[in-house]
Design an enzyme around this catalytic site. Structure first.
Site, PDB file in Angstrom:
ATOM      1  N   TRP A  19      29.321   4.221  60.578  1.00  0.00           N
ATOM      2  CA  TRP A  19      28.693   4.896  61.158  1.00  0.00           C
ATOM      3  C   TRP A  19      28.513   5.914  60.604  1.00  0.00           C
ATOM      4  CZ3 TRP A  19      23.693   4.529  64.739  1.00  0.00           C
ATOM      5  CH2 TRP A  19      24.334   6.191  65.186  1.00  0.00           C
ATOM      6  N   ASN A  21      25.932   9.994  60.404  1.00  0.00           N
ATOM      7  CA  ASN A  21      24.517  10.390  61.597  1.00  0.00           C
ATOM      8  C   ASN A  21      24.349  11.862  60.215  1.00  0.00           C
ATOM      9  OD1 ASN A  21      26.793  10.452  63.806  1.00  0.00           O
ATOM     10  ND2 ASN A  21      24.950  12.392  63.576  1.00  0.00           N
ATOM     11  N   ASP A  22      24.534  12.896  60.868  1.00  0.00           N
ATOM     12  CA  ASP A  22      23.680  14.509  60.354  1.00  0.00           C
ATOM     13  C   ASP A  22      24.505  14.913  58.582  1.00  0.00           C
ATOM     14  OD1 ASP A  22      22.632  13.639  62.776  1.00  0.00           O
ATOM     15  OD2 ASP A  22      23.534  16.270  63.525  1.00  0.00           O
ATOM     16  N   GLN A  38      28.630  13.341  59.134  1.00  0.00           N
ATOM     17  CA  GLN A  38      28.976  12.846  60.632  1.00  0.00           C
ATOM     18  C   GLN A  38      29.584  12.058  60.330  1.00  0.00           C
ATOM     19  OE1 GLN A  38      29.261  15.031  64.482  1.00  0.00           O
ATOM     20  NE2 GLN A  38      30.074  15.501  62.164  1.00  0.00           N
ATOM     21  N   TRP A  46      27.586   5.193  67.268  1.00  0.00           N
ATOM     22  CA  TRP A  46      27.861   6.527  67.004  1.00  0.00           C
ATOM     23  C   TRP A  46      29.330   6.750  68.636  1.00  0.00           C
ATOM     24  CZ3 TRP A  46      29.441  10.354  70.943  1.00  0.00           C
ATOM     25  CH2 TRP A  46      28.987  11.756  70.439  1.00  0.00           C
ATOM     26  N   PHE A  78      32.260  18.154  65.405  1.00  0.00           N
ATOM     27  CA  PHE A  78      30.567  17.814  64.888  1.00  0.00           C
ATOM     28  C   PHE A  78      30.089  19.069  63.131  1.00  0.00           C
ATOM     29  CE2 PHE A  78      29.456  17.108  70.155  1.00  0.00           C
ATOM     30  CZ  PHE A  78      29.530  15.442  69.853  1.00  0.00           C
ATOM     31  N   ARG A 149      26.631  24.658  68.651  1.00  0.00           N
ATOM     32  CA  ARG A 149      26.820  23.682  67.329  1.00  0.00           C
ATOM     33  C   ARG A 149      25.805  23.690  65.672  1.00  0.00           C
ATOM     34  NH1 ARG A 149      25.094  20.340  71.798  1.00  0.00           N
ATOM     35  NH2 ARG A 149      23.135  19.225  70.812  1.00  0.00           N
ATOM     36  N   ASP A 150      26.030  23.213  65.622  1.00  0.00           N
ATOM     37  CA  ASP A 150      25.915  23.213  63.926  1.00  0.00           C
ATOM     38  C   ASP A 150      25.827  24.425  62.931  1.00  0.00           C
ATOM     39  OD1 ASP A 150      25.589  20.663  65.377  1.00  0.00           O
ATOM     40  OD2 ASP A 150      23.239  20.935  65.135  1.00  0.00           O
ATOM     41  N   GLU A 204      18.791  21.114  67.196  1.00  0.00           N
ATOM     42  CA  GLU A 204      19.991  21.286  66.263  1.00  0.00           C
ATOM     43  C   GLU A 204      19.882  21.391  64.950  1.00  0.00           C
ATOM     44  OE1 GLU A 204      22.495  17.628  68.758  1.00  0.00           O
ATOM     45  OE2 GLU A 204      20.519  16.936  67.413  1.00  0.00           O
ATOM     46  N   TRP A 302      16.931   9.260  66.672  1.00  0.00           N
ATOM     47  CA  TRP A 302      18.126   8.089  68.246  1.00  0.00           C
ATOM     48  C   TRP A 302      17.705   7.305  69.238  1.00  0.00           C
ATOM     49  CZ3 TRP A 302      22.826   8.457  67.401  1.00  0.00           C
ATOM     50  CH2 TRP A 302      23.415   9.828  66.890  1.00  0.00           C
TER      51      TRP A 302
END
Length: 497
Positions: A19, A21-22, A38, A46, A78, A149-150, A204, A302
């Site tokens: 998997w 993601n970002d 990610q 996820w 993250f 976050r991020d 985000e 998502w």
């Protein structure tokens, strides 16, 4: 390829069997582009968030490496960013090696004394980004928040001195927060921004960078990007941007339409990075040569991300885009084009070209234009038709419809008959974006791949990224017009596979 892996892209990065993601930690370093992301190293949904890693020297061909920064019993890893600490401000370097420093969000688990908290942590690499050591003093920035976050970190240089700036989010407050540091370890709050414009979902993955207006290096504006989920213009996840000024302390937006919480009726007035359903968490690469600003996004949404019918991997990245800033009607518009490296992708066979001509009402198969991986460049002049355009990855009446509705002043991507759509109720969609006639015409550049279309309209002023899951035999390209006629001025299709 097995049927299960028929959707593996030819032009986009996708992991081998996990998997994704970002995008995270994007940096050009020692001749290579580093794409961290990610990653669930153990599954195709996820979870177990860690940083996957791939590198490329040309943005076209990517080599997947071992997991770079792994989750453990106390924390998930993250999103975040990487800086090249040239002057060893962090003290993580040695006499012979300046460190790469990753600034990431620790999402603390039950086994941790910080459980339930998201805070910012550091890891460093002395071998160019392949192996990483977590800083024993983590976390370095803790607001005792569950949704902080991020971090995107960059070096800010000014007459008043230079220091590190961190851009992060308080996600559920729709707020971007700015911090400064001299050593990447001790952080001081500078200011905050938001809520503003789109607030239909958590904020985000922010980014902040300067761009010259119309290519003029003496006229710089700052672009703040922030992604949100849900609340996008066509549903689910999306990214927005603000243009303004940053003085080293405060970001001031000149393009805010609504401050505070959004007016749902004004979504089309906000400035979106991409109007499609599948362009999320986009951030830019650090240290790219020649001052180019390159961005990449996660090509999924998502709403249905865990269910898309790909195996043994799940989710591709978008193509890498070069962004620039143009003045327009007293404001500014981000213009996005596929990075110039993609013009050198070797073609599989000679291009298909067609001269100018009328598109009669109906759907018209283009003999000799079929392909599953292609770049389509087309220019249209409107006529009497209510809608006109192209159908790609088609088979009979089915396919992905990319059309212009001139009286409504919108571009449409219709994927209701794009192939497999029944894996999630939200997938079969008609997505729209505003588009304006320019020089009495509409110019489209469309990148078609095994599981996606990316549309760049009017020179990149409007973009739509969309996943599609057609049958491997659905490769036809057609022109169509509905409710009248239109004119195709030129058409060129480069075949990659």
């Amino acid at each position: 390829a097995t049927t299960a892996d028929a959707f593996r892209p030819a032009l986009h990065y996708a992991p081998r069997n996990t998997w994704l993601n970002d995008p995270n930690g994007l940096i050009f370093h020692e001749g290579a582009y580093h794409l961290y992301y990610q990653n669930n190293p153990l599954d195709t949904v996820w979870g177990n968030m860690s940083w996957g890693h791939a590198t490329s020297t040309d943005l076209l061909t990517w080599t997947e490496h071992a997991v770079a920064i792994a989750c453990d019993a106390e924390e998930d890893i993250f999103s975040g960013s990487i800086v090249y600490d040239r002057h060893n401000t962090s003290g993580f370097g040695t006499d012979s090696a300046a460190p790469l420093v990753a600034v990431y969000t620790s999402a603390y688990k039950m086994a941790s004394a910080y459980h339930g908290i998201q805070a910012q942590s550091l890891a460093y690499s002395l071998d160019g980004g392949y192996t990483w050591t977590k800083h024993p003093g983590n976390p370095v920035l803790n607001r005792a928040s569950a949704d902080f976050r991020d971090p995107k970190v960059f070096r800010y240089e000014s007459d008043a001195g230079s220091y590190w700036v961190m851009v992060a989010v308080e996600a559920s407050d729709f707020e971007v927060v700015f911090y400064k540091s001299h050593d990447l370890k001790d952080w001081e709050l500078l200011s905050s921004f938001g809520p503003a414009n789109a607030t239909g979902g958590v904020w985000e993955c922010p980014d902040l960078f300067p761009l010259p207006v119309d290519g003029d290096p003496d006229n710089l504006k700052w672009v703040l990007t922030v992604n949100l989920n849900p609340g996008g213009p066509n549903g689910g996840s999306a990214g927005q941007y603000f243009v303004g000024d940053f003085d080293g302390t405060t970001f001031t937006s000149a393009t805010t339409v609504t401050s505070g919480l959004q007016d749902p009726d004004r979504l089309s007035e906000y400035q979106w990075l991409d109007w499609g359903r599948d362009y999320y968490a986009a951030v830019s690469f650090s240290d790219v040569p020649d001052g180019r600003r390159l961005m990449i996004g996660w090509m999924n949404n998502w709403q249905y991300a865990n269910e898309i019918p790909t195996s043994p991997w799940r989710s591709p990245m978008s193509l890498v885009r070069e962004v620039s800033l143009r003045s327009r009607d007293g404001s500014w518009r981000l213009v996005q084009q596929v990075a110039q490296e993609f013009t050198s992708v070797p073609a599989g066979k000679p291009p298909f070209t067609a001269g100018a001509g009328e598109i009669p009402e109906g759907t018209h198969l283009l003999d000799g234009a079929a392909g599953s991986v292609q770049r389509i460049e087309a220019t249209f002049t409107p006529g009497t038709a209510e809608e006109f355009g192209l159908i790609v990855r088609g088979n009979g009446t089915q396919g992905t419809r990319i059309g212009i509705r001139p009286t409504e002043r919108i571009i449409v991507v219709d994927r209701r008959e794009s192939g497999q759509t029944d894996f999630h109720e939200a997938f079969a969609s008609i997505d729209t974006a505003p588009i304006e006639l320019a020089a009495n015409s509409y110019a489209l550049t469309i990148y078609v791949d095994q599981c996606s279309v990316e549309v760049f309209a009017q020179g990149g002023q409007v973009t739509l990224a969309e996943l599609i899951f057609p049958s491997p035999t659905s490769t036809d390209v057609s022109l169509y017009a509905a409710g009248g006629t239109a004119t195709i001025n030129n058409l060129r299709i480069t075949q990659y596979a």
